[in-house]
Design a protein around this motif. Sequence first.
Motif, PDB file in Angstrom:
ATOM      1  N   ILE A   9       6.705   3.721  26.500  1.00 41.87           N
ATOM      2  CA  ILE A   9       7.913   4.485  26.762  1.00 41.87           C
ATOM      3  C   ILE A   9       7.733   5.400  27.973  1.00 41.87           C
ATOM      4  N   LEU A  10       8.780   5.563  28.750  1.00 43.40           N
ATOM      5  CA  LEU A  10       8.774   6.503  29.861  1.00 43.40           C
ATOM      6  C   LEU A  10       8.484   7.908  29.327  1.00 43.40           C
ATOM      7  N   GLY A  11       7.529   8.599  29.955  1.00 42.45           N
ATOM      8  CA  GLY A  11       7.079   9.888  29.456  1.00 42.45           C
ATOM      9  C   GLY A  11       5.826   9.782  28.614  1.00 42.45           C
ATOM     10  N   GLY A  12       5.389   8.536  28.348  1.00 43.75           N
ATOM     11  CA  GLY A  12       4.218   8.324  27.521  1.00 43.75           C
ATOM     12  C   GLY A  12       2.923   8.514  28.284  1.00 43.75           C
ATOM     13  N   ASP A  48      17.247   7.428  38.318  1.00 42.97           N
ATOM     14  CA  ASP A  48      18.151   8.548  38.085  1.00 42.97           C
ATOM     15  C   ASP A  48      18.258   8.794  36.585  1.00 42.97           C
ATOM     16  N   LEU A  49      17.978  10.026  36.157  1.00 44.22           N
ATOM     17  CA  LEU A  49      17.949  10.368  34.746  1.00 44.22           C
ATOM     18  C   LEU A  49      19.251  11.018  34.300  1.00 44.22           C
ATOM     19  N   GLU A  50      19.497  10.981  33.001  1.00 46.40           N
ATOM     20  CA  GLU A  50      20.697  11.605  32.441  1.00 46.40           C
ATOM     21  C   GLU A  50      20.757  13.094  32.729  1.00 46.40           C
ATOM     22  N   CYS A  51      19.607  13.744  32.837  1.00 41.28           N
ATOM     23  CA  CYS A  51      19.583  15.193  33.065  1.00 41.28           C
ATOM     24  C   CYS A  51      19.973  15.563  34.490  1.00 41.28           C
ATOM     25  N   GLY A  52      20.188  14.589  35.354  1.00 42.26           N
ATOM     26  CA  GLY A  52      20.589  14.849  36.729  1.00 42.26           C
ATOM     27  C   GLY A  52      19.459  14.822  37.729  1.00 42.26           C
ATOM     28  N   VAL A  53      18.237  14.629  37.269  1.00 39.67           N
ATOM     29  CA  VAL A  53      17.061  14.578  38.127  1.00 39.67           C
ATOM     30  C   VAL A  53      16.725  13.124  38.441  1.00 39.67           C
ATOM     31  N   THR A  54      16.216  12.875  39.638  1.00 43.33           N
ATOM     32  CA  THR A  54      15.716  11.546  39.995  1.00 43.33           C
ATOM     33  C   THR A  54      14.198  11.560  39.888  1.00 43.33           C
ATOM     34  N   SER A  71       4.277  20.653  33.589  1.00 43.39           N
ATOM     35  CA  SER A  71       5.529  21.300  33.192  1.00 43.39           C
ATOM     36  C   SER A  71       6.716  20.865  34.037  1.00 43.39           C
ATOM     37  N   ARG A  72       6.464  20.215  35.150  1.00 39.62           N
ATOM     38  CA  ARG A  72       7.559  19.799  36.036  1.00 39.62           C
ATOM     39  C   ARG A  72       8.186  18.482  35.606  1.00 39.62           C
ATOM     40  N   PHE A  73       7.586  17.799  34.630  1.00 35.97           N
ATOM     41  CA  PHE A  73       8.124  16.497  34.233  1.00 35.97           C
ATOM     42  C   PHE A  73       9.525  16.672  33.646  1.00 35.97           C
ATOM     43  N   PRO A  74      10.490  15.885  34.106  1.00 40.54           N
ATOM     44  CA  PRO A  74      11.878  16.101  33.673  1.00 40.54           C
ATOM     45  C   PRO A  74      12.145  15.597  32.256  1.00 40.54           C
ATOM     46  N   LEU A  75      13.252  16.064  31.690  1.00 40.12           N
ATOM     47  CA  LEU A  75      13.696  15.603  30.382  1.00 40.12           C
ATOM     48  C   LEU A  75      14.130  14.139  30.488  1.00 40.12           C
ATOM     49  N   VAL A  76      13.560  13.311  29.621  1.00 46.25           N
ATOM     50  CA  VAL A  76      13.871  11.886  29.595  1.00 46.25           C
ATOM     51  C   VAL A  76      14.524  11.561  28.261  1.00 46.25           C
ATOM     52  N   THR A  77      15.624  10.817  28.281  1.00 49.60           N
ATOM     53  CA  THR A  77      16.298  10.399  27.053  1.00 49.60           C
ATOM     54  C   THR A  77      15.995   8.935  26.761  1.00 49.60           C
ATOM     55  N   ASN A  96       1.494  16.985  26.336  1.00 52.37           N
ATOM     56  CA  ASN A  96       2.762  16.978  27.059  1.00 52.37           C
ATOM     57  C   ASN A  96       3.571  15.720  26.776  1.00 52.37           C
ATOM     58  N   SER A  97       2.895  14.586  26.672  1.00 52.61           N
ATOM     59  CA  SER A  97       3.610  13.354  26.333  1.00 52.61           C
ATOM     60  C   SER A  97       4.190  13.437  24.929  1.00 52.61           C
ATOM     61  N   TYR A  98       3.455  14.065  24.018  1.00 52.41           N
ATOM     62  CA  TYR A  98       3.981  14.235  22.658  1.00 52.41           C
ATOM     63  C   TYR A  98       5.303  15.013  22.711  1.00 52.41           C
ATOM     64  N   ILE A  99       5.333  16.052  23.518  1.00 55.37           N
ATOM     65  CA  ILE A  99       6.563  16.828  23.661  1.00 55.37           C
ATOM     66  C   ILE A  99       7.657  15.987  24.310  1.00 55.37           C
ATOM     67  N   ALA A 100       7.330  15.306  25.401  1.00 57.38           N
ATOM     68  CA  ALA A 100       8.334  14.539  26.144  1.00 57.38           C
ATOM     69  C   ALA A 100       8.960  13.450  25.277  1.00 57.38           C
ATOM     70  N   ILE A 101       8.131  12.734  24.512  1.00 54.60           N
ATOM     71  CA  ILE A 101       8.659  11.647  23.690  1.00 54.60           C
ATOM     72  C   ILE A 101       9.417  12.194  22.492  1.00 54.60           C
ATOM     73  N   THR A 102       8.933  13.306  21.928  1.00 55.17           N
ATOM     74  CA  THR A 102       9.658  13.932  20.828  1.00 55.17           C
ATOM     75  C   THR A 102      11.023  14.413  21.281  1.00 55.17           C
ATOM     76  N   GLU A 103      11.098  14.975  22.488  1.00 56.63           N
ATOM     77  CA  GLU A 103      12.394  15.374  23.038  1.00 56.63           C
ATOM     78  C   GLU A 103      13.304  14.151  23.236  1.00 56.63           C
ATOM     79  N   ALA A 104      12.721  13.039  23.646  1.00 65.22           N
ATOM     80  CA  ALA A 104      13.510  11.821  23.791  1.00 65.22           C
ATOM     81  C   ALA A 104      14.081  11.387  22.450  1.00 65.22           C
TER      82      ALA A 104
END
Length: 401
Positions: free
Chosen positions: A128-131, A55-61, A150-156, A311-319
Amino acid sequence: MTISITRSGVPETTPSRNAGTCAASASARVADVHPAPPAGAPDGTVQYLRIGALDLECGVTLPDVVLGYETWGTLNADGSNAVLIEHALTGDTHVTRGASEEPGWWEELAGPGAPVDTDRYFVVSINILGGCYGSTGPSTPAPDGQPWGSRFPLVTLRDTTAAEARLADALGIGSWYAVLGGSLGGARALEWAVTYPERVRHCAVISVGASSTAEQIAFAQAQTLAIRQDPNFRGGNYYGGPQPEAGLALARRIAHITYRSAAELDGRFGRNPQGAEAPLEAGSVAGRGRYQVESYLDHQGSKLVRRFDANSYIAITEALMSHDVCRGRGALSASLAAATAKFLIAAVESDRLYFPAQSLELAEALPGGAVLHMIDSPIGHDGFLTEIGQLSGQLRSHFFG
C-alpha cells in the motif's frame, strides 16, 4: 537486473527476508528502481515500479511514486487471468511462497491448487502507498534525499487505488479477473470495484464494511496517539536516531485486543499469571508481575517493532480511517450502483472490530444484493486470516471454479 528486497526494504541482488524493521536503510530503498516491470522475475520476489507523480485527495502531489509488489504465475495473452490480493494493515506483499520456501500469510487462499490457483491465475499483491515494504512512504527519500518523515502527506484508500491502477496498466492488466482482501485489504478491494467498475469482474470483501465507523476511528486514534506521544517520535522525524518503539508496541497492543475476541482471550489465558510472575504477590504496584494475557500482548508489540515503521503505521491507519465508499458519492446504494463486479461478502461471526452487521449492510446494498457468508471462528477479527479455508468452496464456486 531483478531487484528483490529484504523485509527492511533494502534492495539486494538475491532474495532475503525478515531482516529487521522496514524503516531501516530507507535511503537505499529506491536505488535502481525499474521504470518498467522486469521480465521473468521469480514468483514471490519483491519488485519495484516507478509510476510517476500522483495527485492526492488532500490536494498535495506526491512526486516520483514507487510501488513494491510481488507476482505469481503467468499473465495470459489477453490479460484476463489477473487476480489482485490486497494485504491488511501491517501485512506485506508475500501472500504465498514462490521461488523461495518462505511461507506467505494467506497460503490457504493462494498457491498451486489453492482456490486462487497460481498455476492458472496471475496473482499480484501490492504494498500500500505509505507502507514500508517497498512502496513510497514516510521512511523513503523525499526529493531532497532525506526521509519524508513528518512531511509525508495524508494518503487515502482512493489514492492508493489510483496508484495501483497505474501499476496494473504497466503490467498490461486492463481489468482484474478478481480483487480480494480482508480487513483493510477488503476496504481496498471494495474501493477498486467502485472506483474502477470496468476493471473488476469479481470482488471479495471480507471482514470490513462500507466505511470505518466512529468506534473504529476511535480505536485507530488511540493507536496513532500512542506512537505520537512516544518521546522518540520527534514529530515523525526520528530516522537516524532512536525509534519510537514503545509507542509502536503500545499501538499494536491496542489493535490486537480488537483483533481477538473476549472469549478467545479468556479461554486461552484466563486470569493466569505469566510463569512465576504472580501479580498479586508483589510488594508494590511498580514491581508486580504480569498476567499471561499481558505477556501475550507484550510479545505482539515486540514482534511488530522488529518489522514495521511507526510512521507507516500512522499513515496506513489514517488511510483506513478515510475508508468511506460513500464519500462524495451519495447514499450507500447509490454509491455502489456503478459496481458491475460479482461480489462475495464475508464476515467472521465473532468479530468485534468490524461487526458482521456492517458486512450484511454492505451485502444488501450492492446492486442486486449479495449473500453474506459467515466464517465460524471463535477468535474474532483475525479469523479472516486463520480460517479463510472455510470460504474455499464459495470462492471456487463463485469465482474460481
